[in-house]
Design a protein around this motif. Structure first.
Motif, PDB file in Angstrom:
ATOM      1  N   MET A   1      -4.739   8.210   1.512  1.00 17.28           N
ATOM      2  CA  MET A   1      -3.790   7.591   0.605  1.00 17.28           C
ATOM      3  C   MET A   1      -3.043   6.484   1.355  1.00 17.28           C
ATOM      4  N   ILE A   2      -2.812   5.373   0.661  1.00 12.59           N
ATOM      5  CA  ILE A   2      -2.071   4.238   1.206  1.00 12.59           C
ATOM      6  C   ILE A   2      -0.679   4.230   0.584  1.00 12.59           C
ATOM      7  N   HIS A   3       0.318   4.046   1.411  1.00 14.17           N
ATOM      8  CA  HIS A   3       1.686   3.876   0.940  1.00 14.17           C
ATOM      9  C   HIS A   3       2.063   2.431   1.213  1.00 14.17           C
ATOM     10  N   ARG A   4       2.454   1.725   0.177  1.00 17.82           N
ATOM     11  CA  ARG A   4       2.787   0.310   0.299  1.00 17.82           C
ATOM     12  C   ARG A   4       4.291   0.153   0.136  1.00 17.82           C
ATOM     13  N   ILE A   5       4.920  -0.467   1.124  1.00 20.79           N
ATOM     14  CA  ILE A   5       6.355  -0.716   1.111  1.00 20.79           C
ATOM     15  C   ILE A   5       6.550  -2.226   1.082  1.00 20.79           C
ATOM     16  N   VAL A   6       7.311  -2.699   0.103  1.00 23.59           N
ATOM     17  CA  VAL A   6       7.600  -4.126   0.004  1.00 23.59           C
ATOM     18  C   VAL A   6       9.117  -4.295  -0.041  1.00 23.59           C
ATOM     19  N   LYS A   7       9.627  -5.068   0.912  1.00 23.46           N
ATOM     20  CA  LYS A   7      11.060  -5.371   0.977  1.00 23.46           C
ATOM     21  C   LYS A   7      11.290  -6.736   0.341  1.00 23.46           C
ATOM     22  N   MET A   8      12.242  -6.780  -0.606  1.00 23.23           N
ATOM     23  CA  MET A   8      12.540  -8.013  -1.312  1.00 23.23           C
ATOM     24  C   MET A   8      14.046  -8.246  -1.327  1.00 23.23           C
TER      25      MET A   8
ATOM     26  N   GLY B   1      -5.277   1.679 -12.312  1.00 24.73           N
ATOM     27  CA  GLY B   1      -6.245   2.547 -11.637  1.00 24.73           C
ATOM     28  C   GLY B   1      -5.997   2.649 -10.141  1.00 24.73           C
ATOM     29  N   GLY B   2      -5.818   3.857  -9.658  1.00 22.67           N
ATOM     30  CA  GLY B   2      -5.606   4.093  -8.231  1.00 22.67           C
ATOM     31  C   GLY B   2      -4.158   4.191  -7.814  1.00 22.67           C
ATOM     32  N   CYS B   3      -3.227   3.844  -8.732  1.00 22.58           N
ATOM     33  CA  CYS B   3      -1.805   3.978  -8.398  1.00 22.58           C
ATOM     34  C   CYS B   3      -1.368   5.400  -8.709  1.00 22.58           C
ATOM     35  N   TYR B   4      -0.867   6.059  -7.701  1.00 25.20           N
ATOM     36  CA  TYR B   4      -0.440   7.444  -7.834  1.00 25.20           C
ATOM     37  C   TYR B   4       1.045   7.542  -8.181  1.00 25.20           C
TER      38      TYR B   4
ATOM     39  N   GLU C   1      -7.287   1.815  -0.072  1.00 21.54           N
ATOM     40  CA  GLU C   1      -7.091   0.377   0.122  1.00 21.54           C
ATOM     41  C   GLU C   1      -7.765  -0.433  -0.984  1.00 21.54           C
ATOM     42  N   LEU C   2      -8.921   0.007  -1.433  1.00 18.96           N
ATOM     43  CA  LEU C   2      -9.641  -0.693  -2.491  1.00 18.96           C
ATOM     44  C   LEU C   2      -8.827  -0.734  -3.782  1.00 18.96           C
TER      45      LEU C   2
END
Length: 97
Positions: free
Chosen positions: A1-8, A33-36, A59-60
């Motif tokens: 599983m990928i965890h994506r962190i975006v700071k804005m 699709g693919g977002c948990y 990642e895909l």
């Protein structure tokens, strides 16, 4: 599983516009699709700084989202509201309870 962190970091006068855009699109992103999971966090001291924290199957899946029309539309409306360059990280869990 990928965890994506975006700071804005947003121009303070444009925060409500960002929140409105996020509210309009969060369900679509969560159902992509693919977002948990997708969370929006706000810095407790610097209230114009936000983080999205999303969980992706792999990642895909994240790349499919990043190349989608949904992402392009959301990002186009978001990036014009920044007052600093956003930062992003893709992470994997090393340890968890």
């Amino acid at each position: 599983m990928i965890h994506r962190i975006v700071k804005m970091e947003f121009d303070p006068e444009k925060i409500e516009e960002f929140l409105s855009n996020f509210e309009q699109n969060k369900k679509k992103i969560r159902e992509f699709g693919g977002c948990y999971k997708l969370e929006l966090l706000r810095d407790q001291d610097n209230t114009n700084i936000f983080f999205t924290y999303s969980y992706w199957v792999d990642e895909l899946s994240l790349e499919r989202y990043r190349n989608s029309e949904l992402f392009k539309d959301v990002w186009a409306k978001t990036k014009v509201l920044f007052n600093a360059k956003p930062m992003a990280w893709s992470t994997n869990i090393i340890s968890s309870q």
